[in-house]
Structure formats: structure tokens, C-alpha cells
Design an enzyme around this catalytic site. Structure first.
Site, PDB file in Angstrom:
ATOM      1  N   ARG A  63      26.142  -5.391  97.362  1.00  0.00           N
ATOM      2  CA  ARG A  63      25.860  -4.817  99.199  1.00  0.00           C
ATOM      3  C   ARG A  63      25.653  -5.781 100.214  1.00  0.00           C
ATOM      4  NH1 ARG A  63      23.835   0.518  99.384  1.00  0.00           N
ATOM      5  NH2 ARG A  63      22.595   0.035  98.681  1.00  0.00           N
ATOM      6  N   TYR A  64      24.447  -6.579 100.204  1.00  0.00           N
ATOM      7  CA  TYR A  64      23.761  -7.374 100.570  1.00  0.00           C
ATOM      8  C   TYR A  64      24.413  -8.811 100.260  1.00  0.00           C
ATOM      9  CZ  TYR A  64      20.163  -3.545 101.333  1.00  0.00           C
ATOM     10  OH  TYR A  64      20.166  -1.801 101.553  1.00  0.00           O
TER      11      TYR A  64
ATOM     12  N   ARG B  61      21.577 -11.316  97.359  1.00  0.00           N
ATOM     13  CA  ARG B  61      21.356 -10.553  95.831  1.00  0.00           C
ATOM     14  C   ARG B  61      22.308  -9.758  95.557  1.00  0.00           C
ATOM     15  NH1 ARG B  61      19.086  -9.001 100.910  1.00  0.00           N
ATOM     16  NH2 ARG B  61      17.816  -6.939 101.467  1.00  0.00           N
TER      17      ARG B  61
ATOM     18  N   CYS C  16      16.746   5.823  80.595  1.00  0.00           N
ATOM     19  CA  CYS C  16      15.347   5.279  81.392  1.00  0.00           C
ATOM     20  C   CYS C  16      14.389   6.526  80.077  1.00  0.00           C
ATOM     21  CB  CYS C  16      15.283   6.581  82.445  1.00  0.00           C
ATOM     22  SG  CYS C  16      16.203   6.161  83.396  1.00  0.00           S
TER      23      CYS C  16
ATOM     24  N   CYS D 223      13.890  11.160  85.898  1.00  0.00           N
ATOM     25  CA  CYS D 223      13.460  12.182  87.113  1.00  0.00           C
ATOM     26  C   CYS D 223      14.405  13.077  88.048  1.00  0.00           C
ATOM     27  CB  CYS D 223      12.775  11.284  88.016  1.00  0.00           C
ATOM     28  SG  CYS D 223      12.175   9.369  87.665  1.00  0.00           S
TER      29      CYS D 223
ATOM     30  N   CYS E  82      16.621  11.874  90.656  1.00  0.00           N
ATOM     31  CA  CYS E  82      18.028  10.428  90.607  1.00  0.00           C
ATOM     32  C   CYS E  82      18.251  10.239  91.205  1.00  0.00           C
ATOM     33  CB  CYS E  82      17.641  10.238  89.217  1.00  0.00           C
ATOM     34  SG  CYS E  82      18.424   8.100  88.782  1.00  0.00           S
TER      35      CYS E  82
ATOM     36  N   ARG F 277      20.484   7.976  90.863  1.00  0.00           N
ATOM     37  CA  ARG F 277      21.702   8.082  90.214  1.00  0.00           C
ATOM     38  C   ARG F 277      21.771   9.279  88.786  1.00  0.00           C
ATOM     39  NH1 ARG F 277      19.671   2.192  89.945  1.00  0.00           N
ATOM     40  NH2 ARG F 277      19.752   2.083  92.564  1.00  0.00           N
TER      41      ARG F 277
ATOM     42  N   ASP G 199      17.204  10.233  98.611  1.00  0.00           N
ATOM     43  CA  ASP G 199      18.594  10.175  98.617  1.00  0.00           C
ATOM     44  C   ASP G 199      19.421  11.406  98.820  1.00  0.00           C
ATOM     45  OD1 ASP G 199      18.524   7.941  99.476  1.00  0.00           O
ATOM     46  OD2 ASP G 199      18.928   7.057  96.973  1.00  0.00           O
TER      47      ASP G 199
ATOM     48  N   ASP H  70      18.218   4.681 102.621  1.00  0.00           N
ATOM     49  CA  ASP H  70      19.346   4.259 101.992  1.00  0.00           C
ATOM     50  C   ASP H  70      19.781   5.206 102.624  1.00  0.00           C
ATOM     51  OD1 ASP H  70      20.914   2.461 100.721  1.00  0.00           O
ATOM     52  OD2 ASP H  70      19.040   2.848  99.132  1.00  0.00           O
TER      53      ASP H  70
ATOM     54  N   LYS I 253      19.345  -0.170 103.033  1.00  0.00           N
ATOM     55  CA  LYS I 253      18.192   0.610 103.190  1.00  0.00           C
ATOM     56  C   LYS I 253      17.738   0.277 105.069  1.00  0.00           C
ATOM     57  CE  LYS I 253      16.094  -0.891  98.646  1.00  0.00           C
ATOM     58  NZ  LYS I 253      17.765  -1.254  98.022  1.00  0.00           N
TER      59      LYS I 253
HETATM   60  C1  LIG Z   1      17.167  -2.034  97.127  1.00  0.00           C
HETATM   61  C2  LIG Z   1      18.349  -3.160  96.843  1.00  0.00           C
HETATM   62  C3  LIG Z   1      18.448  -3.990  96.727  1.00  0.00           C
HETATM   63  C4  LIG Z   1      17.357  -5.244  96.620  1.00  0.00           C
HETATM   64  O1  LIG Z   1      16.788  -4.913  97.603  1.00  0.00           O
HETATM   65  P1  LIG Z   1      15.278  -4.864  98.647  1.00  0.00           P
HETATM   66  O2  LIG Z   1      15.578  -4.974  99.785  1.00  0.00           O
HETATM   67  O3  LIG Z   1      15.447  -6.645  98.917  1.00  0.00           O
HETATM   68  O4  LIG Z   1      14.059  -4.865  97.652  1.00  0.00           O
HETATM   69  C5  LIG Z   1      19.527  -5.118  96.534  1.00  0.00           C
HETATM   70  N1  LIG Z   1      21.011  -4.604  96.411  1.00  0.00           N
HETATM   71  C6  LIG Z   1      21.274  -3.065  96.236  1.00  0.00           C
HETATM   72  C7  LIG Z   1      22.370  -2.118  95.941  1.00  0.00           C
HETATM   73  C8  LIG Z   1      20.278  -2.180  96.430  1.00  0.00           C
HETATM   74  O5  LIG Z   1      20.253  -0.972  96.365  1.00  0.00           O
HETATM   75  S1  SF4 Z   2      14.574   7.639  88.890  1.00  0.00           S
HETATM   76 FE1  SF4 Z   2      16.285   7.199  87.647  1.00  0.00          FE
HETATM   77  S2  SF4 Z   2      16.091   5.353  86.918  1.00  0.00           S
HETATM   78 FE2  SF4 Z   2      14.651   6.028  88.294  1.00  0.00          FE
HETATM   79  S3  SF4 Z   2      13.412   6.266  86.353  1.00  0.00           S
HETATM   80 FE3  SF4 Z   2      13.394   7.520  87.025  1.00  0.00          FE
HETATM   81  S4  SF4 Z   2      15.326   9.180  85.623  1.00  0.00           S
HETATM   82 FE4  SF4 Z   2      15.120   6.361  85.496  1.00  0.00          FE
END
Ligand SMILES: *Cc1c(COP(=O)(O)O)cnc(C)c1O
Ligand code: SF4
Length: 392
Positions: free
Chosen positions: A126-127, A130, A139, A143, A146, A148, A307, A344, A351
Site C-alpha cells: 500500500r505504501y 514497504r 496467533c 484478540c 483483531c 484481520r 478499525d 487507519d 495510517k
Molecule cells: C502499518 C503498515 C505498514 C507499516 O507502516 P509503518 O508506518 O512504516 O510502520 C506497511 N504496510 C501496511 C499495509 C501497513 O498496514
Molecule cells: S491483533 Fe489479530 S493478528 Fe494480532 S495477535 Fe491479535 S488476533 Fe493475532
């Protein structure tokens, strides 16, 4: 807000091993073994009710939410629960509640739009420079909030199908990528050998300058942070780690020692907290948390606005309150202790930092600012006529 437990504002690192479980015949050897901890996770209503009297909302939550995100709690983390208090901040994070089945129109399965930014299954780009590499859907514990939850734990509608070879090829072909963040799920659930193979493969790609791992294992399962794991990880520097702690009680003596082993291996540690109602939406709790993190050699990195995940409204905190928390830290305590508060952006905007307003007014001539005490100051802009002429 009142503090049901003064304990939570105490900065002592309490040992939680094995306590109540020792009375049930668990030996210290088993307790300190990560495999034992994983095998003995609490994953069913029956097991949970052997240890805890659930409220009706929790009981129905356990019964009804299991098709979306599995329940799993390591004995280590379970020990942090206050069994007398249904509002216990550990309980709120880890035990399902009936509110999880309520969804509002704003909530989404994929609130950060990750799936639409996956050039290869499991790789979120997305960025510009990175990527987020989702290496597993498992996990140590789950959580309830979460971000995801659509893919983690393996019980939801969607499955994470990471294509490792395609991901490595994508990384090789994209020289603009200099930073890979391994996450999931939790990469530290892999064996040392499996994780080492992935890190080795990444280190063979010359343009990858920087690697990091996002993990809650040091908190859920500190027993996994063995000297062998640390010795393996330190071969791949620069390697950073982001851990995930929301409440000061999570920082036990065992967790502090595990974090210390990682730090001794030269791994810079950051923390990502999620702002959660009834968990850390309180300045005194938040201050204790960030101070204890620094004592564990962990730098608070991000504080996330929750989120818009389906069934999470009971944990939501208004942005206004998040800003007030940051305001209560900045200037009032060590700068290293202050995380960046971020949202986010729903739908995939990434973010976005959210800050208290310290700049009151900007004109071409001056910037009007206020400090942490609310006093205002004026900073004059450089004169458009250039630097003052020296008068020799
Ligand atoms: C959070 C995140 C990152 C890392 O972001 P930083 O601000 O560099 O810590 C990279 N890719 C995705 C998709 C993210 O959600
Ligand atoms: S936030 Fe989601 S991915 Fe992270 S430890 Fe908790 S359950 Fe696992």
C-alpha cells in the site's frame, strides 16, 4: 473513570507463573514450555467455564461468535484475568461477548482495504517503499477486535492463502521496496527453522534494507522467546520488532524478561496499542502502560484508533478521547513514551496521524503555537526580505 484495581497503576512487574495452575498440578517445567502453553490453550466454552464464571453476555458471545473468530487463550495470558471482575481489561480483549454479533452499517470485514492492495496473495503493498507480508493466519491467542479477524484463526469465511514463492518473486522484481514487515497472524508461531528460512530468503534480496516482525507472542506466550530464537533472529539485522500491549497488566515479569532477551539480541522494540474502551481509554492507565513499556526497553510506536471491524462497537473510543490521551502525555512525560496516534483510514487510505492542535494560527509572518500547559507563544517566520544584513 475510577480504577477498580489500584494494581493496574502499580509499576511492579508481577510474576504470573504458574500460580493458580500450580494448584491444579501444572509443573514449572510445563508452564515454562511454549508447546505446553499452546497445547493447553483455552479454546472451548467447557474449558473456559472450568476456570471462570462467565457473564451471560460472555457465555452467549462464546457460543455465537466462534464462527467468525476462534477463541484461544494461553494459560499464561489467562492468568492475568481478574476472575472476580467481569469488566476486567484483559477479559474484554480476549473473551468473546455477545456484542460481537452486532454490526453497524459502518463496519467492514476488511476495514483497512488490505485485500484490494494485494498484488500477490498474502502481500499487502500500500505504501511506496514497504510491504506487509502476511505469513500465517494463526496467533498464540486471538484478540476479539483483531483488524484481520476476517482471515485469522482459520474459522471465518475467508482464508489466507499466502503464496510464498510469488511473494518472494514480487519482492525481487520490485526494487522500490526496501522494508518488509512480517505479520499475520503471528510469525513467531513458526518454528525457528521455518522462520529462519523466510528471513534468509528475504536477506538474499539485496534491495531489502530493513526487516521487521509484528508479533504479540512476547505478550501471549513469553515462553516462546527462547535464547535460541533470539540467536537466530540476530543474524538478520537490521531487524526490528513491533509488539502489541494494550494494558499495563500484560507486562508481567516473564514478559519483561522475554522482551529483555529480544533487546539484548539487538532488536529495537516498538509497541502498537489499540485504543479500547474499558481497557486503556484512561490517562492514568495509559501513562502506566507507556512507562512500563520503557522499563521493558520498548518504545511506544503507534496508538491505533480501533478499525471499523464488524462487531467491535462495544470497544470503540471516540477520537476526541484519543486526542485527549495524547495531549495528556505529550510534554507531561518522556517524549519517548508518547506513541503516534493514528487512524487507519477506512477503505484503504493507510495510517493517518491524528494530533492535538498545537499550532493555533499560521500567517506568512508568524506561527502561533501553544505548549503542553496551554500557554501560547509566537514564532516569527523568516523575513521575506531575506536574512538580516550584518552591520559591520
Ligand atoms: C502499518 C503498515 C505498514 C507499516 O507502516 P509503518 O508506518 O512504516 O510502520 C506497511 N504496510 C501496511 C499495509 C501497513 O498496514
Ligand atoms: S491483533 Fe489479530 S493478528 Fe494480532 S495477535 Fe491479535 S488476533 Fe493475532
Amino acid at each position: 473513570m475510577h480504577h477498580p484495581l489500584e494494581l493496574d497503576l502499580d509499576k511492579t512487574f508481577l510474576s504470573h507463573a504458574p500460580g493458580y495452575w500450580a494448584d491444579r498440578g501444572v509443573s514449572a517445567g510445563d508452564w515454562n514450555n511454549a508447546t505446553w502453553q499452546l497445547k493447553n490453550r483455552i479454546i472451548s466454552l467447557k474449558q473456559l467455564e472450568e476456570h471462570l464464571v462467565l457473564t451471560p453476555d460472555e457465555r452467549n458471545g462464546v457460543l455465537l461468535s466462534g464462527t467468525k473468530l476462534a477463541m484461544a487463550i494461553t494459560p499464561h495470558f489467562f492468568n492475568l484475568i481478574d476472575r472476580e471482575n467481569p469488566d476486567c481489561p484483559i477479559r474484554r480483549q480476549i473473551i468473546p461477548r455477545i456484542e460481537e454479533t452486532l454490526t453497524s452499517p459502518y463496519e467492514m470485514a476488511d476495514p483497512c482495504g488490505e485485500d484490494s492492495h494485494m498484488p500477490v496473495p498474502g502481500l499487502v503493498h500500500r505504501y511506496p517503499d514497504r510491504v506487509l507480508f502476511l505469513v500465517t493466519d494463526r496467533c498464540a491467542a486471538y484478540c476479539r477486535y483483531c483488524t484481520r479477524s476476517r482471515v485469522v484463526s482459520g474459522v471465518g469465511e475467508q482464508e489466507l492463502e499466502t503464496d510464498f514463492e510469488a511473494a518472494f518473486r514480487y519482492l525481487e522484481q520490485h526494487e522500490e521496496i526496501r522494508d518488509v514487515l512480517l505479520s499475520g497472524g503471528d510469525p513467531l508461531l513458526f518454528s525457528d527453522g521455518k522462520l529462519e528460512k523466510i528471513l534468509e530468503r528475504l536477506r538474499r534480496i539485496p534491495h531489502l534494507e530493513f526487516l521487521r516482525i509484528g508479533s504479540r507472542v512476547p505478550i501471549f506466550l513469553p515462553q516462546r522467546i527462547t535464547p535460541e530464537l533470539c540467536a537466530m533472529l540476530k543474524k538478520f539485522h537490521p531487524l526490528f520488532m513491533s509488539v502489541h500491549v494494550n494494558h499495563p497488566r500484560e507486562l508481567t515479569l516473564e514478559v519483561k524478561e522475554a522482551l529483555g532477551r529480544l533487546a539484548d539480541a539487538g532488536i529495537p522494540l516498538g509497541n502498537q496499542s489499540v485504543l479500547l474502551r474499558g481497557v486503556n481509554d484512561d490517562l492514568a492507565v495509559m501513562k502506566t502502560l507507556v512507562h512500563k513499556l520503557l522499563m521493558c526497553r520498548v518504545r511506544p510506536y503507534y496508538l491505533y484508533q480501533l478499525d471499523l471491524i464488524q462487531g467491535s462497537s462495544h470497544l470503540e473510543v471516540p477520537v476526541e478521547e484519543g486526542i485527549r490521551l495524547i495531549e495528556g502525555l505529550r510534554g507531561h512525560t518522556t517524549g519517548y513514551a508518547v506513541p503516534q496516534y493514528v487512524i487507519d483510514a477506512p477503505g484503504g487510505g493507510g495510517k493517518v496521524p491524528v494530533n492535538p492542535d498545537y499550532v493555533l494560527q499560521r500567517t506568512p509572518e508568524r506561527t502561533l503555537i501553544r505548549n503542553f500547559e496551554g500557554r501560547t507563544f509566537e514564532y516569527p517566520e523568516p523575513s521575506p526580505l531575506g536574512a538580516p544584513v550584518l552591520d559591520y
